[in-house]
Design a protein around this motif. Structure first.
Motif, PDB file in Angstrom:
ATOM      1  N   GLY A 197     -24.110  89.895  53.834  1.00  0.00           N
ATOM      2  CA  GLY A 197     -23.275  90.348  54.945  1.00  0.00           C
ATOM      3  C   GLY A 197     -22.149  91.285  54.554  1.00  0.00           C
ATOM      4  N   PRO A 198     -21.294  90.909  53.588  1.00  0.00           N
ATOM      5  CA  PRO A 198     -20.188  91.795  53.206  1.00  0.00           C
ATOM      6  C   PRO A 198     -20.656  93.150  52.665  1.00  0.00           C
ATOM      7  CG  PRO A 198     -19.771  89.566  52.441  1.00  0.00           C
ATOM      8  CD  PRO A 198     -21.172  89.568  52.951  1.00  0.00           C
ATOM      9  N   GLN A 199     -21.741  93.140  51.871  1.00  0.00           N
ATOM     10  CA  GLN A 199     -22.258  94.404  51.342  1.00  0.00           C
ATOM     11  C   GLN A 199     -22.740  95.308  52.472  1.00  0.00           C
ATOM     12  OE1 GLN A 199     -25.270  92.830  48.701  1.00  0.00           O
ATOM     13  NE2 GLN A 199     -23.974  93.071  46.887  1.00  0.00           N
ATOM     14  N   ASN A 200     -23.476  94.728  53.412  1.00  0.00           N
ATOM     15  CA  ASN A 200     -24.002  95.524  54.518  1.00  0.00           C
ATOM     16  C   ASN A 200     -22.889  96.025  55.431  1.00  0.00           C
ATOM     17  OD1 ASN A 200     -26.727  95.518  53.851  1.00  0.00           O
ATOM     18  ND2 ASN A 200     -27.111  93.572  54.886  1.00  0.00           N
ATOM     19  N   LYS A 201     -21.851  95.201  55.611  1.00  0.00           N
ATOM     20  CA  LYS A 201     -20.732  95.634  56.453  1.00  0.00           C
ATOM     21  C   LYS A 201     -20.023  96.836  55.803  1.00  0.00           C
ATOM     22  CE  LYS A 201     -17.949  95.021  60.008  1.00  0.00           C
ATOM     23  NZ  LYS A 201     -17.128  93.803  60.160  1.00  0.00           N
ATOM     24  N   ALA A 202     -19.806  96.754  54.488  1.00  0.00           N
ATOM     25  CA  ALA A 202     -19.146  97.851  53.783  1.00  0.00           C
ATOM     26  C   ALA A 202     -20.014  99.110  53.798  1.00  0.00           C
ATOM     27  CB  ALA A 202     -18.833  97.442  52.346  1.00  0.00           C
ATOM     28  N   LEU A 203     -21.325  98.945  53.595  1.00  0.00           N
ATOM     29  CA  LEU A 203     -22.226 100.096  53.591  1.00  0.00           C
ATOM     30  C   LEU A 203     -22.287 100.744  54.971  1.00  0.00           C
ATOM     31  CD1 LEU A 203     -24.343 101.891  52.225  1.00  0.00           C
ATOM     32  CD2 LEU A 203     -26.060 100.117  52.731  1.00  0.00           C
ATOM     33  N   SER A 204     -22.353  99.928  56.015  1.00  0.00           N
ATOM     34  CA  SER A 204     -22.438 100.501  57.368  1.00  0.00           C
ATOM     35  C   SER A 204     -21.144 101.230  57.738  1.00  0.00           C
ATOM     36  CB  SER A 204     -22.756  99.405  58.393  1.00  0.00           C
ATOM     37  OG  SER A 204     -21.733  98.430  58.451  1.00  0.00           O
ATOM     38  N   LEU A 205     -19.996 100.717  57.279  1.00  0.00           N
ATOM     39  CA  LEU A 205     -18.738 101.410  57.531  1.00  0.00           C
ATOM     40  C   LEU A 205     -18.690 102.733  56.774  1.00  0.00           C
ATOM     41  CD1 LEU A 205     -15.929 101.445  58.820  1.00  0.00           C
ATOM     42  CD2 LEU A 205     -15.083 100.171  56.831  1.00  0.00           C
ATOM     43  N   ALA A 206     -19.195 102.744  55.548  1.00  0.00           N
ATOM     44  CA  ALA A 206     -19.239 103.986  54.776  1.00  0.00           C
ATOM     45  C   ALA A 206     -20.120 105.017  55.472  1.00  0.00           C
ATOM     46  CB  ALA A 206     -19.755 103.707  53.366  1.00  0.00           C
ATOM     47  N   ARG A 207     -21.216 104.586  56.070  1.00  0.00           N
ATOM     48  CA  ARG A 207     -22.092 105.508  56.804  1.00  0.00           C
ATOM     49  C   ARG A 207     -21.375 106.085  58.028  1.00  0.00           C
ATOM     50  NH1 ARG A 207     -27.507 101.703  56.045  1.00  0.00           N
ATOM     51  NH2 ARG A 207     -28.174 102.694  54.084  1.00  0.00           N
ATOM     52  N   ALA A 208     -20.683 105.229  58.766  1.00  0.00           N
ATOM     53  CA  ALA A 208     -19.949 105.714  59.941  1.00  0.00           C
ATOM     54  C   ALA A 208     -18.884 106.726  59.535  1.00  0.00           C
ATOM     55  CB  ALA A 208     -19.331 104.544  60.693  1.00  0.00           C
ATOM     56  N   ASN A 209     -18.156 106.435  58.467  1.00  0.00           N
ATOM     57  CA  ASN A 209     -17.105 107.351  58.013  1.00  0.00           C
ATOM     58  C   ASN A 209     -17.680 108.654  57.475  1.00  0.00           C
ATOM     59  OD1 ASN A 209     -14.640 105.994  58.589  1.00  0.00           O
ATOM     60  ND2 ASN A 209     -15.007 104.583  56.893  1.00  0.00           N
ATOM     61  N   GLN A 210     -18.854 108.596  56.848  1.00  0.00           N
ATOM     62  CA  GLN A 210     -19.471 109.819  56.342  1.00  0.00           C
ATOM     63  C   GLN A 210     -19.904 110.730  57.495  1.00  0.00           C
ATOM     64  OE1 GLN A 210     -19.261 111.161  53.627  1.00  0.00           O
ATOM     65  NE2 GLN A 210     -21.156 111.579  52.526  1.00  0.00           N
ATOM     66  N   VAL A 211     -20.464 110.128  58.545  1.00  0.00           N
ATOM     67  CA  VAL A 211     -20.840 110.921  59.723  1.00  0.00           C
ATOM     68  C   VAL A 211     -19.594 111.495  60.385  1.00  0.00           C
ATOM     69  CG1 VAL A 211     -21.821 110.774  62.043  1.00  0.00           C
ATOM     70  CG2 VAL A 211     -23.027 109.751  60.108  1.00  0.00           C
ATOM     71  N   LYS A 212     -18.543 110.697  60.477  1.00  0.00           N
ATOM     72  CA  LYS A 212     -17.280 111.206  61.024  1.00  0.00           C
ATOM     73  C   LYS A 212     -16.792 112.401  60.210  1.00  0.00           C
ATOM     74  CE  LYS A 212     -12.460 109.910  61.866  1.00  0.00           C
ATOM     75  NZ  LYS A 212     -11.427 108.840  61.769  1.00  0.00           N
ATOM     76  N   ARG A 213     -16.862 112.292  58.890  1.00  0.00           N
ATOM     77  CA  ARG A 213     -16.418 113.378  58.007  1.00  0.00           C
ATOM     78  C   ARG A 213     -17.202 114.661  58.285  1.00  0.00           C
ATOM     79  NH1 ARG A 213     -18.638 114.681  52.945  1.00  0.00           N
ATOM     80  NH2 ARG A 213     -17.317 116.054  51.699  1.00  0.00           N
ATOM     81  N   TYR A 214     -18.520 114.560  58.408  1.00  0.00           N
ATOM     82  CA  TYR A 214     -19.319 115.758  58.657  1.00  0.00           C
ATOM     83  C   TYR A 214     -19.021 116.349  60.033  1.00  0.00           C
ATOM     84  CZ  TYR A 214     -22.152 115.539  54.440  1.00  0.00           C
ATOM     85  OH  TYR A 214     -22.571 115.570  53.141  1.00  0.00           O
ATOM     86  N   LEU A 215     -18.845 115.504  61.032  1.00  0.00           N
ATOM     87  CA  LEU A 215     -18.516 116.024  62.363  1.00  0.00           C
ATOM     88  C   LEU A 215     -17.185 116.772  62.341  1.00  0.00           C
ATOM     89  CD1 LEU A 215     -19.718 113.037  64.562  1.00  0.00           C
ATOM     90  CD2 LEU A 215     -20.689 115.345  64.537  1.00  0.00           C
ATOM     91  N   GLN A 216     -16.225 116.275  61.551  1.00  0.00           N
ATOM     92  CA  GLN A 216     -14.960 116.993  61.410  1.00  0.00           C
ATOM     93  C   GLN A 216     -15.179 118.328  60.706  1.00  0.00           C
ATOM     94  OE1 GLN A 216     -12.627 112.918  60.392  1.00  0.00           O
ATOM     95  NE2 GLN A 216     -11.457 114.752  60.001  1.00  0.00           N
ATOM     96  N   ILE A 217     -16.010 118.340  59.667  1.00  0.00           N
ATOM     97  CA  ILE A 217     -16.317 119.598  58.976  1.00  0.00           C
ATOM     98  C   ILE A 217     -16.945 120.594  59.942  1.00  0.00           C
ATOM     99  CG2 ILE A 217     -17.830 120.626  57.220  1.00  0.00           C
ATOM    100  CD1 ILE A 217     -17.390 118.105  55.548  1.00  0.00           C
TER     101      ILE A 217
END
Length: 269
Positions: A197-217
Motif C-alpha cells: 500500500g505505501p509503495q503504491n500510494k507514493a508511486l501513484s502520487l509521483a505519477r500525478a505530479n509528473q503529469v502535472k509537471r508536463y502540463l505546466q511545461i
C-alpha cells in the motif's frame, strides 16, 4: 511553448516501434459498454438486478439533465458522468456488484450536484459556452480534451515516467486547454496491484505530479492543476493479468468547470 510542442510531436511519431495501440484502437480502457443485457422472464432475481434498476434510474436522470441544458453549461461533468455510467455497466457485466454499488453512490451524488448547479445557472449569464475553436459544441470539445487526458498506456511498470505517446496526448490537450480557461484539472494517480500500500500510494502520487509537471511545461498554469493519489485502491479493471496491470498504471484526470464555479460564487448562487 508552441516551439516545445512542435519538438514533442516528431518524438511521438518516431516512437512507432512501441507496442502501444493507437488511440481508439484496442486499449482496454476504450472498450466501453453502454447498456445492460435484458432480464429474462424465467431468470431468478438477485441483488444485481436492484443495481441494474439503480443504473437505469441514474441513466434516465442524466438524460433529463442533458435535455434541460446540462451539456451546454457543464459539458465536462456530463462527459465524466457518461464515462461513469459505462464503468458501472462494465462492473455489472463482470459481476463486480460491490464496485458497482459504490460507483452508483458516487454517480447519484454527482447528478444531484449537477442538477442543483443547473438550477442555479439556468437563465443567468453564469452559463456561457466556450468559444468556438473548430468544435461543433462545448460537449464535443470537453469530450476531446477528456479523451486525450485519459488515454491509456501511460506508464511502465514501477515507473512515474510518462510514456511518449501519452506525453504527446498531454501536449495536444494542453494546446486546447490554453484557449479554454474555464476548465481546471484534478489529477489522480493510480498504481497496479503489484506492491504494498505505501509503495503504491507514493508511486501513484509521483505519477500525478509528473503529469502535472508536463502540463505546466506545455503551458497550463499551476493554479489550474490539483493532484491526488489513491495507489491501487481504485483500479479501472480488476485482475492481475499483464494487460490489466498496464491499464491500471495511470492517472485519471477530471475536468472542473472553473469559470462557472467562480461566477456562481461571485453571484451568491
Amino acid at each position: 511553448m508552441r516551439t516545445l510542442f512542435s519538438l514533442i510531436l516528431p518524438i511521438v511519431v518516431l516512437s512507432g516501434c512501441s507496442a502501444f495501440p493507437d488511440h481508439g484502437q484496442g486499449g482496454m480502457a476504450e472498450h466501453n459498454y453502454s447498456s445492460l443485457t435484458p432480464v429474462m422472464a424465467d431468470e431468478p432475481l438477485g441483488p444485481e438486478h436492484g443495481l441494474r434498476f439503480e443504473w437505469e434510474l441514474t441513466s434516465r436522470h442524466l438524460d433529463i439533465l442533458i435535455l434541460e441544458g446540462a451539456e451546454l453549461c457543464f459539458p465536462a461533468t456530463v462527459v465524466q458522468a457518461r464515462r461513469m455510467q459505462n464503468r458501472i455497466v462494465r462492473e455489472l457485466q463482470g459481476g463486480l456488484e460491490f464496485d458497482a454499488a459504490n460507483d452508483l453512490i458516487i454517480q447519484r451524488t454527482t447528478l444531484e450536484r449537477l442538477e442543483k448547479q443547473l438550477d442555479a445557472v439556468r437563465g443567468s449569464k453564469a452559463c456561457i459556452p466556450p468559444g468556438s475553436i473548430g468544435f461543433q459544441s462545448a460537449a464535443e470539445l470537453a469530450a476531446q480534451i477528456y479523451g486525450l487526458l485519459n488515454a491509456d498506456n501511460q506508464f511502465s511498470f514501477n515507473s512515474s515516467e510518462v510514456n511518449p505517446k501519452y506525453m504527446g496526448r498531454l501536449a495536444e490537450a494542453a494546446t486546447l486547454l490554453r484557449d479554454v480557461t474555464q476548465y481546471d484539472l484534478h489529477i489522480t494517480g493510480h498504481a497496479d496491484s503489484v506492491g504494498n500500500g505505501p509503495q503504491n500510494k507514493a508511486l501513484s502520487l509521483a505519477r500525478a505530479n509528473q503529469v502535472k509537471r508536463y502540463l505546466q511545461i506545455f503551458g497550463i498554469a499551476p493554479s489550474r492543476l490539483t493532484v491526488d493519489a489513491v495507489g491501487a485502491t481504485d483500479p479501472l479493471f480488476e485482475g492481475n493479468q499483464p494487460e490489466v496491470r498496464l491499464t491500471n498504471r495511470r492517472v485519471s484526470i477530471e475536468l472542473v468547470e472553473a469559470d462557472v464555479k467562480r461566477k456562481m460564487h461571485a453571484g451568491g448562487l
